[in-house]
Motif scaffolding. Structure first.
Motif, PDB file in Angstrom:
ATOM      1  N   VAL A   1       0.827  -1.221   0.000  1.00  0.00           N
ATOM      2  CA  VAL A   1       0.000   0.000   0.000  1.00  0.00           C
ATOM      3  C   VAL A   1       0.859   1.268   0.000  1.00  0.00           C
ATOM      4  CG1 VAL A   1      -1.641   1.370   1.352  1.00  0.00           C
ATOM      5  CG2 VAL A   1      -2.060  -1.059   0.971  1.00  0.00           C
ATOM      6  N   PRO A   2       1.781   1.448   0.949  1.00  0.00           N
ATOM      7  CA  PRO A   2       2.603   2.670   0.907  1.00  0.00           C
ATOM      8  C   PRO A   2       3.496   2.749  -0.326  1.00  0.00           C
ATOM      9  CG  PRO A   2       3.424   1.170   2.598  1.00  0.00           C
ATOM     10  CD  PRO A   2       2.096   0.646   2.153  1.00  0.00           C
ATOM     11  N   TRP A   3       3.982   1.584  -0.796  1.00  0.00           N
ATOM     12  CA  TRP A   3       4.812   1.554  -2.007  1.00  0.00           C
ATOM     13  C   TRP A   3       3.998   2.063  -3.210  1.00  0.00           C
ATOM     14  CZ3 TRP A   3       9.908   0.641  -2.858  1.00  0.00           C
ATOM     15  CH2 TRP A   3      10.313   0.353  -4.165  1.00  0.00           C
TER      16      TRP A   3
ATOM     17  N   PHE B   1       4.682   5.822  -5.365  1.00  0.00           N
ATOM     18  CA  PHE B   1       5.030   5.968  -6.783  1.00  0.00           C
ATOM     19  C   PHE B   1       3.888   6.542  -7.614  1.00  0.00           C
ATOM     20  CE2 PHE B   1       8.542   3.281  -5.507  1.00  0.00           C
ATOM     21  CZ  PHE B   1       9.581   3.859  -6.219  1.00  0.00           C
ATOM     22  N   ILE B   2       2.669   6.309  -7.199  1.00  0.00           N
ATOM     23  CA  ILE B   2       1.551   6.956  -7.885  1.00  0.00           C
ATOM     24  C   ILE B   2       1.613   8.464  -7.648  1.00  0.00           C
ATOM     25  CG2 ILE B   2      -0.968   7.226  -7.929  1.00  0.00           C
ATOM     26  CD1 ILE B   2      -1.130   4.205  -7.255  1.00  0.00           C
ATOM     27  N   TYR B   3       1.934   8.837  -6.420  1.00  0.00           N
ATOM     28  CA  TYR B   3       2.069  10.265  -6.092  1.00  0.00           C
ATOM     29  C   TYR B   3       3.200  10.909  -6.901  1.00  0.00           C
ATOM     30  CZ  TYR B   3       3.509  14.431  -3.565  1.00  0.00           C
ATOM     31  OH  TYR B   3       3.898  15.709  -3.252  1.00  0.00           O
ATOM     32  N   LEU B   4       4.346  10.210  -6.958  1.00  0.00           N
ATOM     33  CA  LEU B   4       5.477  10.751  -7.713  1.00  0.00           C
ATOM     34  C   LEU B   4       5.137  10.865  -9.193  1.00  0.00           C
ATOM     35  CD1 LEU B   4       8.476   8.852  -6.056  1.00  0.00           C
ATOM     36  CD2 LEU B   4       7.815  11.241  -5.737  1.00  0.00           C
ATOM     37  N   GLY B   5       4.463   9.857  -9.736  1.00  0.00           N
ATOM     38  CA  GLY B   5       4.066   9.902 -11.138  1.00  0.00           C
ATOM     39  C   GLY B   5       3.080  11.020 -11.411  1.00  0.00           C
TER      40      GLY B   5
ATOM     41  N   LEU C   1      14.389   6.359   1.958  1.00  0.00           N
ATOM     42  CA  LEU C   1      13.614   6.752   3.137  1.00  0.00           C
ATOM     43  C   LEU C   1      12.639   5.640   3.519  1.00  0.00           C
ATOM     44  CD1 LEU C   1      12.727   8.797   5.250  1.00  0.00           C
ATOM     45  CD2 LEU C   1      11.178   9.792   3.555  1.00  0.00           C
ATOM     46  N   ALA C   2      11.978   5.069   2.511  1.00  0.00           N
ATOM     47  CA  ALA C   2      11.045   3.972   2.777  1.00  0.00           C
ATOM     48  C   ALA C   2      11.777   2.787   3.381  1.00  0.00           C
ATOM     49  CB  ALA C   2      10.343   3.563   1.486  1.00  0.00           C
ATOM     50  N   LEU C   3      12.968   2.509   2.867  1.00  0.00           N
ATOM     51  CA  LEU C   3      13.771   1.411   3.397  1.00  0.00           C
ATOM     52  C   LEU C   3      14.174   1.675   4.835  1.00  0.00           C
ATOM     53  CD1 LEU C   3      15.257  -1.238   2.999  1.00  0.00           C
ATOM     54  CD2 LEU C   3      17.165   0.044   2.011  1.00  0.00           C
ATOM     55  N   LEU C   4      14.573   2.918   5.127  1.00  0.00           N
ATOM     56  CA  LEU C   4      14.960   3.286   6.493  1.00  0.00           C
ATOM     57  C   LEU C   4      13.787   3.099   7.448  1.00  0.00           C
ATOM     58  CD1 LEU C   4      16.898   4.529   8.549  1.00  0.00           C
ATOM     59  CD2 LEU C   4      16.135   6.794   7.796  1.00  0.00           C
ATOM     60  N   LEU C   5      12.614   3.555   7.034  1.00  0.00           N
ATOM     61  CA  LEU C   5      11.426   3.422   7.884  1.00  0.00           C
ATOM     62  C   LEU C   5      11.078   1.953   8.104  1.00  0.00           C
ATOM     63  CD1 LEU C   5       9.175   6.287   6.453  1.00  0.00           C
ATOM     64  CD2 LEU C   5      10.443   6.268   8.610  1.00  0.00           C
TER      65      LEU C   5
END
Length: 207
Positions: free
Chosen positions: A145-147, A151-155, A175-179
């Motif tokens: 879901v967050p992934w 990317f939809i937001y970035l697109g 950042l996602a990986l860190l979280l």
């Protein structure tokens, strides 16, 4: 050749709408980041809604992982070693995902969703070890879901420049990986605390 294929594929996806996005993620011949970014572009063109694209992205991504889980569960390691190349999963990726799964447990199904290649392969050892299906679904959706939203937001933000996603997504993925590492650390710490508490209670009962 590949560029022509991708262009044609996206033109076709555009006509299929939500079903096209979900289908592309189920097959994942094209990386999910690119498919989701294109979905964001379609959102910016008012051809899709953001929520609809996110739902389609989640469903498509989840079905792809369920397929790998089932392959692992019923086909086992020999099947994946023989036919994994057709799923773009090499023996090295399979071995690494098995090592991580055996070392860190079921929680790694969530954590590794943010690591290229391994995020797909990790579903296989989950199936091989007969990880509880409901837990597998929960951890997988929690990461997809967050992934998808990212990317939809970035697109959507990039609009017609969505093809530049690989150039700007690096910092967001890190950042996602860190979280996810922090979340996994908390999960692992919770498991240790709970295990020690259960051991302490058991020793108390023995007295």
């Amino acid at each position: 050749m590949m560029k022509t294929f991708i262009t044609a594929a996206f033109a076709y996806l555009s006509k299929l709408g939500y079903i096209g996005i979900a289908s592309a993620l189920m097959v994942e011949v094209i990386p999910s980041e690119i498919v989701l970014s294109y979905a964001g572009f379609l959102v910016s063109q008012d051809k899709l809604t953001f929520i609809g694209a996110a739902i389609a992205g989640t469903i498509g991504g989840l079905i792809a992982q369920i397929f790998l889980y089932v392959l692992g569960s019923y086909g086992g390691r020999p099947l994946l070693l023989r036919y994994g190349k057709f799923l773009l999963i090499s023996p090295r990726h399979l071995k690494k995902s098995e090592t991580w799964f055996n070392q860190y447990g079921a929680g790694v199904v969530f954590f590794t969703r943010f690591i290229p290649i391994i995020r797909h392969a990790i579903s296989i050892p989950a199936g091989i070890t007969k990880m509880a299906f409901t837990r597998f679904i929960l951890y997988t959706v929690a990461a997809i879901v967050p992934w998808s939203i990212l990317f939809i937001y970035l697109g959507k933000t990039l609009g017609s420049n969505w093809r530049e996603i690989n150039q700007i997504s690096g910092s967001y993925v890190h950042l996602a990986l860190l979280l996810s590492v922090i979340a996994f650390g908390l999960y692992f710490a919770f498991k240790i605390i709970r295990k020690n508490k259960e051991k302490s209670n058991y020793e108390e009962l023995k007295k």
